[in-house]
Structure formats: structure tokens, C-alpha cells
Design a protein around this motif. Structure first.
Motif, short mmCIF file in Angstrom:
data_model
loop_
_atom_site.label_atom_id
_atom_site.label_comp_id
_atom_site.label_asym_id
_atom_site.label_seq_id
_atom_site.Cartn_x
_atom_site.Cartn_y
_atom_site.Cartn_z
N ALA A 35 5.73 1.60 8.87
CA ALA A 35 5.11 0.75 7.85
C ALA A 35 4.36 -0.39 8.52
O ALA A 35 4.85 -1.03 9.43
CB ALA A 35 6.16 0.20 6.90
N SER A 36 3.15 -0.61 8.04
CA SER A 36 2.30 -1.64 8.63
C SER A 36 2.64 -3.02 8.07
O SER A 36 3.28 -3.14 7.03
CB SER A 36 0.84 -1.32 8.33
OG SER A 36 0.59 -1.46 6.94
N ALA A 37 2.20 -4.03 8.78
CA ALA A 37 2.39 -5.40 8.31
C ALA A 37 1.65 -5.61 7.00
O ALA A 37 2.07 -6.39 6.15
CB ALA A 37 1.90 -6.39 9.36
N GLU A 38 0.55 -4.87 6.80
CA GLU A 38 -0.21 -4.97 5.56
C GLU A 38 0.60 -4.45 4.37
O GLU A 38 0.49 -4.95 3.27
CB GLU A 38 -1.51 -4.16 5.69
CG GLU A 38 -2.35 -4.13 4.44
CD GLU A 38 -3.56 -3.21 4.53
OE1 GLU A 38 -4.20 -3.00 3.51
OE2 GLU A 38 -3.84 -2.71 5.65
N GLU A 39 1.43 -3.44 4.62
CA GLU A 39 2.21 -2.83 3.55
C GLU A 39 3.49 -3.60 3.24
O GLU A 39 4.05 -3.48 2.14
CB GLU A 39 2.55 -1.39 3.91
CG GLU A 39 3.15 -0.61 2.77
CD GLU A 39 3.44 0.84 3.11
OE1 GLU A 39 3.49 1.63 2.17
OE2 GLU A 39 3.63 1.16 4.30
N ALA A 40 3.97 -4.42 4.16
CA ALA A 40 5.25 -5.12 3.98
C ALA A 40 5.32 -5.94 2.69
O ALA A 40 6.32 -5.85 1.97
CB ALA A 40 5.54 -5.98 5.20
N PRO A 41 4.30 -6.73 2.33
CA PRO A 41 4.39 -7.50 1.08
C PRO A 41 4.52 -6.60 -0.14
O PRO A 41 5.26 -6.90 -1.07
CB PRO A 41 3.09 -8.30 1.03
CG PRO A 41 2.58 -8.32 2.43
CD PRO A 41 3.08 -7.07 3.08
N PHE A 42 3.80 -5.47 -0.14
CA PHE A 42 3.91 -4.52 -1.24
C PHE A 42 5.32 -3.97 -1.35
O PHE A 42 5.90 -3.92 -2.43
CB PHE A 42 2.91 -3.37 -1.07
CG PHE A 42 3.19 -2.22 -2.01
CD1 PHE A 42 2.82 -2.31 -3.35
CD2 PHE A 42 3.83 -1.08 -1.58
CE1 PHE A 42 3.09 -1.26 -4.22
CE2 PHE A 42 4.10 -0.03 -2.44
CZ PHE A 42 3.73 -0.12 -3.77
#
Length: 158
Positions: A35-42
Motif C-alpha cells: 500500500a502506498s503512502a497515497e492510499e494510507a489516508p483512504f
């Protein structure tokens, strides 16, 4: 009391459901190994929505099937709204974003319909989380195209 299960049966069913659901929810919340850092908030927002939904769907039966149905369905629908809003905030696929917008509208309408059916008060209207303004913003002056600043130039043709 025709629809009420014994306390032991309710606890057994609830424990089983939570055990079955907690594995995929926990795995999804942790995210895939890549999982990317971009996906973490989602993923965090979606996990919060799922956890809140499951917690609020656990009700103590009142003996009124209709009331209990609405008490469980409202958090279920709100969970769908919260997850759809997470897609709107973080998703990129336009088709899925349109579906998420439809989910928000449809689920809100169903919540209102269920509450009206029981004569319950409706929630106060509120903007979506992405549409909220800061406390010092003035909606009338937020845009040069606001109603207060619009001018109409109407000319009559000779």
C-alpha cells in the motif's frame, strides 16, 4: 417477543459475525503489503467508517421491529455514505467517483425515508465534509461569481 432471540443465541450470532467480519476488516485496514503512502489516508478513513458503522449497528432490541430495523439500517447507510465520500476524496476513476456520488445521494434519501416512516426527526441539513467552509469564510464573498457580485448585461436589440 416473537422476533427476539435468546440472549445466548444473540451473543453467539454476534460473536460469529464479528469474528468473520473482523478478519477482512483488519486486513483491509492494515492495507496490502505494498500500500502506498497515497492510499494510507483512504484506508484509515474507510476503516474508521467501517468500525463506526459496525459499532452503531449493534443495538439493544426494543421489541419494535420497525424501530430496530431503522436503528440498524441508518448506521449501515451512513457507513456507505462515509465510504463513498472517501472514494470521492481519494479516488481517481471517474466512473467510480460518479457511482460514489450516487451512493451518497441515494443513501441519504433512504435514511430520510426511513426516519419519516417512523415519524422521527430528520437530521439538520449540513454540507458534505468536502464542502465545509472555515469559520471565517463568508459564502457571499467566496467567489467573484457569487450572487452579490453578479451583474446582468441585458441589451435590447433595435
Amino acid at each position: 417477543m416473537p422476533y427476539m432471540l435468546s440472549a445466548i443465541t444473540r451473543l453467539t450470532v454476534t460473536a460469529f459475525a464479528l469474528a468473520v467480519l473482523s478478519i477482512p476488516i483488519a486486513a483491509f485496514a492494515a492495507g496490502p503489503a505494498g500500500a502506498s503512502a497515497e492510499e494510507a489516508p483512504f484506508l484509515l478513513e474507510n476503516d474508521k467508517a467501517m468500525t463506526t458503522m459496525m459499532d452503531e449497528m449493534s443495538i439493544k432490541p426494543t421489541g419494535d421491529v420497525d424501530h430496530d430495523f431503522v436503528a440498524m439500517m441508518v448506521p449501515h447507510h451512513q457507513g456507505a455514505i462515509d465510504m463513498a465520500q472517501a472514494e470521492l476524496r481519494y479516488g481517481h476513476n471517474e466512473q467510480l467517483r460518479r457511482i460514489a456520488q450516487e451512493i451518497v445521494v441515494e443513501q441519504q434519501q433512504e435514511i430520510i425515508a426511513m426516519r419519516l416512516a417512523l415519524g422521527q426527526p430528520l437530521p439538520l441539513p449540513a454540507p458534505a465534509p468536502d464542502q465545509q467552509r472555515g469559520p471565517d469564510s463568508n459564502p457571499a464573498s467566496a467567489s467573484p461569481m457569487s450572487h452579490n457580485n453578479m451583474q446582468m448585461n441585458i441589451r435590447k436589440e433595435p
